[in-house]
Scaffold this motif. Structure first.
Motif, PDB file in Angstrom:
ATOM      1  N   PRO A   1      47.987  21.135 -65.612  1.00  0.00           N
ATOM      2  CA  PRO A   1      47.574  22.265 -64.767  1.00  0.00           C
ATOM      3  C   PRO A   1      48.752  23.179 -64.450  1.00  0.00           C
ATOM      4  O   PRO A   1      49.916  22.778 -64.564  1.00  0.00           O
ATOM      5  CB  PRO A   1      47.059  21.569 -63.507  1.00  0.00           C
ATOM      6  N   GLU A   2      48.442  24.385 -64.062  1.00  0.00           N
ATOM      7  CA  GLU A   2      49.472  25.360 -63.722  1.00  0.00           C
ATOM      8  C   GLU A   2      49.961  25.127 -62.297  1.00  0.00           C
ATOM      9  O   GLU A   2      49.156  25.008 -61.373  1.00  0.00           O
ATOM     10  CB  GLU A   2      48.909  26.781 -63.824  1.00  0.00           C
ATOM     11  N   PRO A   3      51.264  25.070 -62.101  1.00  0.00           N
ATOM     12  CA  PRO A   3      51.746  24.943 -60.718  1.00  0.00           C
ATOM     13  C   PRO A   3      51.472  26.220 -59.937  1.00  0.00           C
ATOM     14  O   PRO A   3      51.287  27.288 -60.522  1.00  0.00           O
ATOM     15  CB  PRO A   3      53.241  24.702 -60.892  1.00  0.00           C
ATOM     16  N   LYS A   4      51.476  26.085 -58.630  1.00  0.00           N
ATOM     17  CA  LYS A   4      51.153  27.256 -57.809  1.00  0.00           C
ATOM     18  C   LYS A   4      52.271  28.288 -57.870  1.00  0.00           C
ATOM     19  O   LYS A   4      53.418  27.959 -58.184  1.00  0.00           O
ATOM     20  CB  LYS A   4      50.888  26.825 -56.375  1.00  0.00           C
TER      21      LYS A   4
ATOM     22  N   LEU B   1      56.423  28.273 -56.825  1.00  0.00           N
ATOM     23  CA  LEU B   1      56.944  26.908 -56.729  1.00  0.00           C
ATOM     24  C   LEU B   1      58.400  26.846 -57.195  1.00  0.00           C
ATOM     25  O   LEU B   1      59.235  26.178 -56.589  1.00  0.00           O
ATOM     26  CB  LEU B   1      56.081  25.959 -57.576  1.00  0.00           C
ATOM     27  N   TRP B   2      58.708  27.558 -58.271  1.00  0.00           N
ATOM     28  CA  TRP B   2      60.084  27.550 -58.773  1.00  0.00           C
ATOM     29  C   TRP B   2      61.046  28.119 -57.733  1.00  0.00           C
ATOM     30  O   TRP B   2      62.142  27.596 -57.540  1.00  0.00           O
ATOM     31  CB  TRP B   2      60.180  28.333 -60.080  1.00  0.00           C
TER      32      TRP B   2
ATOM     33  N   GLY C   1      60.741  27.958 -54.605  1.00  0.00           N
ATOM     34  CA  GLY C   1      60.923  26.904 -53.598  1.00  0.00           C
ATOM     35  C   GLY C   1      61.900  25.839 -54.075  1.00  0.00           C
ATOM     36  O   GLY C   1      62.712  25.337 -53.296  1.00  0.00           O
ATOM     37  N   ILE C   2      61.821  25.512 -55.337  1.00  0.00           N
ATOM     38  CA  ILE C   2      62.744  24.516 -55.896  1.00  0.00           C
ATOM     39  C   ILE C   2      64.161  25.083 -55.925  1.00  0.00           C
ATOM     40  O   ILE C   2      65.118  24.437 -55.509  1.00  0.00           O
ATOM     41  CB  ILE C   2      62.297  24.122 -57.325  1.00  0.00           C
ATOM     42  N   GLU C   3      64.245  26.316 -56.396  1.00  0.00           N
ATOM     43  CA  GLU C   3      65.555  26.942 -56.572  1.00  0.00           C
ATOM     44  C   GLU C   3      66.327  27.006 -55.263  1.00  0.00           C
ATOM     45  O   GLU C   3      67.557  26.864 -55.241  1.00  0.00           O
ATOM     46  CB  GLU C   3      65.351  28.361 -57.139  1.00  0.00           C
TER      47      GLU C   3
ATOM     48  N   HIS D   1      66.477  24.890 -53.048  1.00  0.00           N
ATOM     49  CA  HIS D   1      67.034  23.590 -52.654  1.00  0.00           C
ATOM     50  C   HIS D   1      68.010  23.027 -53.680  1.00  0.00           C
ATOM     51  O   HIS D   1      68.471  21.897 -53.524  1.00  0.00           O
ATOM     52  CB  HIS D   1      65.896  22.578 -52.453  1.00  0.00           C
ATOM     53  N   LEU D   2      68.302  23.783 -54.705  1.00  0.00           N
ATOM     54  CA  LEU D   2      69.175  23.244 -55.753  1.00  0.00           C
ATOM     55  C   LEU D   2      70.646  23.434 -55.400  1.00  0.00           C
ATOM     56  O   LEU D   2      71.004  24.343 -54.651  1.00  0.00           O
ATOM     57  CB  LEU D   2      68.879  23.934 -57.091  1.00  0.00           C
ATOM     58  N   LEU D   3      71.438  22.582 -55.970  1.00  0.00           N
ATOM     59  CA  LEU D   3      72.883  22.676 -55.763  1.00  0.00           C
ATOM     60  C   LEU D   3      73.397  23.956 -56.414  1.00  0.00           C
ATOM     61  O   LEU D   3      72.819  24.438 -57.389  1.00  0.00           O
ATOM     62  CB  LEU D   3      73.586  21.466 -56.392  1.00  0.00           C
ATOM     63  N   PRO D   4      74.456  24.499 -55.864  1.00  0.00           N
ATOM     64  CA  PRO D   4      74.997  25.727 -56.473  1.00  0.00           C
ATOM     65  C   PRO D   4      75.520  25.463 -57.875  1.00  0.00           C
ATOM     66  O   PRO D   4      75.872  24.333 -58.218  1.00  0.00           O
ATOM     67  CB  PRO D   4      76.142  26.120 -55.530  1.00  0.00           C
TER      68      PRO D   4
ATOM     69  N   HIS E   1      74.290  22.954 -63.586  1.00  0.00           N
ATOM     70  CA  HIS E   1      73.391  23.618 -62.625  1.00  0.00           C
ATOM     71  C   HIS E   1      73.126  25.062 -63.018  1.00  0.00           C
ATOM     72  O   HIS E   1      73.035  25.951 -62.159  1.00  0.00           O
ATOM     73  CB  HIS E   1      73.955  23.533 -61.205  1.00  0.00           C
TER      74      HIS E   1
ATOM     75  N   ARG F   1      71.053  27.965 -63.716  1.00  0.00           N
ATOM     76  CA  ARG F   1      69.719  28.264 -63.190  1.00  0.00           C
ATOM     77  C   ARG F   1      68.700  28.544 -64.298  1.00  0.00           C
ATOM     78  O   ARG F   1      67.544  28.137 -64.206  1.00  0.00           O
ATOM     79  CB  ARG F   1      69.788  29.467 -62.251  1.00  0.00           C
TER      80      ARG F   1
ATOM     81  N   PHE G   1      61.875  23.616 -66.033  1.00  0.00           N
ATOM     82  CA  PHE G   1      60.725  23.670 -65.134  1.00  0.00           C
ATOM     83  C   PHE G   1      59.516  24.225 -65.869  1.00  0.00           C
ATOM     84  O   PHE G   1      58.406  23.711 -65.773  1.00  0.00           O
ATOM     85  CB  PHE G   1      61.058  24.532 -63.916  1.00  0.00           C
TER      86      PHE G   1
ATOM     87  N   GLY H   1      53.948  21.795 -65.958  1.00  0.00           N
ATOM     88  CA  GLY H   1      52.522  21.519 -66.158  1.00  0.00           C
ATOM     89  C   GLY H   1      52.265  20.041 -66.371  1.00  0.00           C
ATOM     90  O   GLY H   1      51.382  19.436 -65.740  1.00  0.00           O
TER      91      GLY H   1
ATOM     92  N   LEU I   1      52.969  18.152 -63.187  1.00  0.00           N
ATOM     93  CA  LEU I   1      51.962  18.411 -62.145  1.00  0.00           C
ATOM     94  C   LEU I   1      50.720  17.570 -62.424  1.00  0.00           C
ATOM     95  O   LEU I   1      50.074  17.064 -61.491  1.00  0.00           O
ATOM     96  CB  LEU I   1      51.611  19.900 -62.112  1.00  0.00           C
TER      97      LEU I   1
ATOM     98  N   TYR J   1      45.687  19.193 -55.136  1.00  0.00           N
ATOM     99  CA  TYR J   1      46.690  20.079 -55.716  1.00  0.00           C
ATOM    100  C   TYR J   1      47.776  20.476 -54.726  1.00  0.00           C
ATOM    101  O   TYR J   1      48.935  20.690 -55.107  1.00  0.00           O
ATOM    102  CB  TYR J   1      46.018  21.333 -56.299  1.00  0.00           C
TER     103      TYR J   1
ATOM    104  N   ASN K   1      51.550  19.811 -55.653  1.00  0.00           N
ATOM    105  CA  ASN K   1      52.582  20.840 -55.790  1.00  0.00           C
ATOM    106  C   ASN K   1      53.808  20.511 -54.943  1.00  0.00           C
ATOM    107  O   ASN K   1      54.945  20.744 -55.358  1.00  0.00           O
ATOM    108  CB  ASN K   1      52.018  22.209 -55.404  1.00  0.00           C
TER     109      ASN K   1
ATOM    110  N   GLN L   1      57.508  19.807 -56.471  1.00  0.00           N
ATOM    111  CA  GLN L   1      58.713  20.500 -56.007  1.00  0.00           C
ATOM    112  C   GLN L   1      59.801  19.498 -55.644  1.00  0.00           C
ATOM    113  O   GLN L   1      60.963  19.633 -56.063  1.00  0.00           O
ATOM    114  CB  GLN L   1      58.369  21.369 -54.789  1.00  0.00           C
TER     115      GLN L   1
ATOM    116  N   ILE M   1      63.436  18.956 -57.579  1.00  0.00           N
ATOM    117  CA  ILE M   1      64.705  19.068 -56.840  1.00  0.00           C
ATOM    118  C   ILE M   1      65.543  17.809 -57.071  1.00  0.00           C
ATOM    119  O   ILE M   1      66.747  17.877 -57.313  1.00  0.00           O
ATOM    120  CB  ILE M   1      64.432  19.285 -55.333  1.00  0.00           C
TER     121      ILE M   1
ATOM    122  N   ASN N   1      69.135  17.882 -59.012  1.00  0.00           N
ATOM    123  CA  ASN N   1      70.308  17.526 -58.218  1.00  0.00           C
ATOM    124  C   ASN N   1      70.926  16.200 -58.642  1.00  0.00           C
ATOM    125  O   ASN N   1      72.042  15.878 -58.232  1.00  0.00           O
ATOM    126  CB  ASN N   1      69.955  17.489 -56.729  1.00  0.00           C
TER     127      ASN N   1
END
Lengths: 492, 194
Positions: A19-22, A25-26, A28-30, A32-35, B23, B25, B32, B37, B40, B50, B54, B58, B62, B66
């Motif tokens: 399924p397709e993520p909402k 979402l990316w 939101g992930i980005e 929280h990622l480390l620099p 890291h 991006r 990702f 897909g 998920l 869902y 989701n 996420q 992460i 990390n």
């Protein structure tokens, strides 16, 4: 065919559930990622710095040696007595009539002699040999007495080439005439005027450079206050003769050089912080492979003490391999097995491996990827400088540095266009995006084995870089190279 | 897939992983895009809805990005990521105290003679929906054993329950799924054993 178990079928059925993520979402992930880690700067400039250092040390050493020796020569000739001072004053007024002052000059010369300043360190054998070579002569009528410089007029053309000009005596037509008119005896020295003395200094310097640290001529004819001028002249001469004082040997050498070259990715400043471009560059760094190339050419040079300097003409190929995917349905026939022989036309394009999904939506990649060798053919004018560190028997070990302006002769690879992330085979694109001129520098060891009095074989393992990327586009591929030169040198 | 092509693809994946370890991006977003897909789908089977799926996805990504430096290029990278995603899902279920196992009404116990035949006739989404209707405990074990392929022992360690419990719960989950399918008249040939 045995029927699959419940688990196997369940596994197969659910495998395709993607399924397709909402939305968002990316992001939101980005958050929280480390620099990102800063990339370690590679020591790409090390060879350049090393080459520059060697050249700078070499030039400064030669300059320093030259200056010191010149000053030393001149200072040794300076005298503090009144007669020498008088020589200066009187000769300042006698520029136009040097002959009339010849008798006075003779006195000054005798004064020099009496102060022990006009000593000779020259062996007659060396003098004879040297002057025979240079079409000049030094007569020594008295082993303890002064020398007289005789300059053969017919040799002036040679001097002129070296930037030397005589203050000619119209009466006699030569410096020799200065002495001859005032002195019938050869055991007396001709002391030229200050002007002519300085000019003669040049001759002397030339002679010094020719006869290997025999300073007799300069010691005989230098005027008392010519220290600075001699130094200046010497410096000028030094640039004309960058090999330094002392004996020298000229040589030519034939070189053949296997080269292992690879891609060096660099980006224009404006793209440095742009993520997609940066990533593409990173990816090309990891995907591009090295390739073997070769070069050959001739060099001519001079060996002086520990130094060698040479220049020549050189043909070189540099290459690297790029990994590309065939993405265009029109070029489906360019399958992997036949890719390198594929007859692509101006509109063909190939995605680099990393971008195959990015540029095709993940599903339109046709065929498979393959490595294609991008090869550049250059004509170079290399300048090589070497410094011998140690000699053991016939074996010499030294450092060498090389800098080569290059002219691109041809290019037979694919061109990367960062705007589209595609490789293209298009002549006009190449003309616009491939750098026509380049500059390569390298540094490394020089191993020299003397095979005879007048010949040697050399091996030069060197590491180098192209200072300008071969591809001019924002993400560029250039070269780093490991060359292993073999040379045969013939001395004269 | 020819060996040469596989090698190149592996090399490409390795390049991407190394970029992710820096890291980078774009490399991370590429991963990702490639796997979101698929993953998920996994977390949805564990979470059952869902929104939660989701959130778990996420959290899983992460963790992956990390801790990607811990991946030493030994074994499948997708397997390594998949394990993280599944662990994230299991942790969530544990933390929310939703690991409950339902007893099945003995009268409704069924023996499914050929469940694979029934599964074969169903759509992927239909199967997932039926699995999601199972109680959390059954669903978790069904996912781990039948779909993810973990052994009873591994599942017992992951869920911190006895292996025999896993075994019986799986059989019951399977039966419950069969009943659900029967209710939907999908399995007409399910045999009632009691």
């Amino acid at each position: 065919m045995p029927q699959k178990s419940f688990e196997e079928q369940l596994r197969d059925k659910t495998k395709g559930f993607t399924p397709e993520p909402k939305e968002g979402l990316w992001e939101g992930i980005e958050a929280h990622l480390l620099p990102e880690k800063k990339e370690k700067k590679r020591m790409l400039w090390l060879p350049l710095i090393a080459a520059s250092c060697i050249l700078a040390i070499g030039i400064s050493y030669i300059y320093t040696t030259s200056y010191k020796e010149s000053v030393s020569i001149a200072q040794n000739e300076m005298a503090g007595d009144d007669k020498i001072q008088e020589f200066k004053e009187e000769n300042q007024q006698s520029l136009l009539n040097p002959v009339s002052k010849s008798l006075e000059n003779q006195e000054i010369a005798q004064a020099h002699q009496s102060k022990g300043l006009l000593e000779s360190r020259k062996s007659s054998n060396t003098a004879d040999r040297t002057y025979e070579n240079k079409d000049q002569s030094i007569d020594q009528s008295n082993s303890s007495g002064p020398y007289r410089l005789n300059s053969n007029h017919s040799d002036h053309s040679d001097d002129t080439e070296l930037g030397l000009q005589y203050e000619e005596d119209k009466t006699s037509g030569s410096l020799e005439g200065i002495a001859d008119q005032g002195n019938s005896s050869n055991d007396e020295i001709a002391m030229p005027t200050e002007q002519s003395a300085i000019e003669v200094d040049k001759t002397a310097l030339k002679t010094i450079m020719s006869i290997d640290s025999e300073l007799i001529v300069v010691k005989t004819i230098l005027p008392p206050d010519s220290t600075k001028k001699v130094a200046v002249i010497s410096l000028k001469e030094r640039f004309k003769h960058p090999i330094g004082l002392g004996s020298s040997r000229k040589y030519i050498e034939a070189i053949i050089s296997p080269v292992l070259s690879g891609s060096r990715i660099s980006m224009a400043r404006e793209f440095k912080d742009s993520m997609p471009y940066k990533s593409w560059a990173e990816d090309r760094k990891s995907m591009d492979k090295k390739a073997w190339s070769f070069g050959f050419g001739f060099m001519a040079g001079i060996e002086k003490r520990r130094y060698h300097i040479s220049a020549g003409l050189y043909y070189q190929t540099l290459a690297y391999q790029v990994f590309v995917m065939n993405v265009d349905s029109r070029v489906l026939r360019g399958i992997a097995a036949n890719f390198s022989n594929f007859d692509y036309n101006a509109t063909d394009s190939f995605a680099m491996a990393y971008t195959k999904t990015a540029y095709t939506g993940g599903g339109n990649v046709n065929g498979v990827g393959n490595y294609v060798t991008n090869r550049f053919h250059y004509l170079s004018i290399p300048l090589n400088m070497a410094y011998n560190l140690k000699a053991k028997g016939r074996f010499h070990v030294g450092l060498s540095a090389n800098i080569s302006p290059q002219l691109l002769l041809s290019y037979n690879g694919l061109l990367y266009q960062q705007e589209s992330g595609l490789y293209v085979k298009e002549k006009s694109a190449m003309e616009n995006h491939i750098r026509k001129y380049n500059l390569t520098t390298s540094a490394g060891l020089e191993l020299n084995y003397l095979t005879g009095i007048s010949s040697s074989v050399l091996f030069r393992p060197q590491y180098g870089i192209s200072l300008f990327p071969a591809e001019k586009s924002s993400i560029n591929a250039g070269h780093r190279l490991w060359s292993f030169s073999f040379a045969y040198r013939k001395y004269f | 897939m020819p060996i040469e092509v596989k090698k190149r693809n592996d090399k490409h994946e390795e390049a991407l992983i190394r970029a992710c370890q820096r890291h980078d991006r774009l490399a991370q977003s590429e991963f990702f895009r490639l796997y979101s897909g698929k993953f998920l789908g996994i977390v949805y089977r564990f979470a059952g809805n869902y929104d939660t799926a989701n959130d778990l996805l996420q959290e899983g990504f992460i963790r992956i990005f990390n801790h990607i430096s811990d991946y030493k290029f030994q074994g499948s990278f997708e397997g390594w990521m998949r394990r993280i995603i599944i662990n994230t899902s299991i942790n969530y279920i544990k933390q929310h105290g939703r690991m409950t196992f339902e007893e099945i009404d003995a009268e409704r116990d069924v023996f499914i003679s050929e469940p694979a035949l029934a599964i074969d006739k169903m759509d992927c989404e239909e199967i997932i929906e039926e699995i999601n209707r199972l109680p959390n405990g059954f669903r978790t074990i069904m996912n781990l054993y039948a779909i993810e392929g973990y052994s009873y022992t591994e599942i017992a360690e992951m869920l911190e329950i006895k292996e025999v419990t896993v075994r019986t719960q799986y059989l019951r989950a399977k039966q419950k799924l069969a009943i659900a399918l029967e209710k939907k008249k999908i399995i007409h040939y399910a045999t009632k054993i009691i």
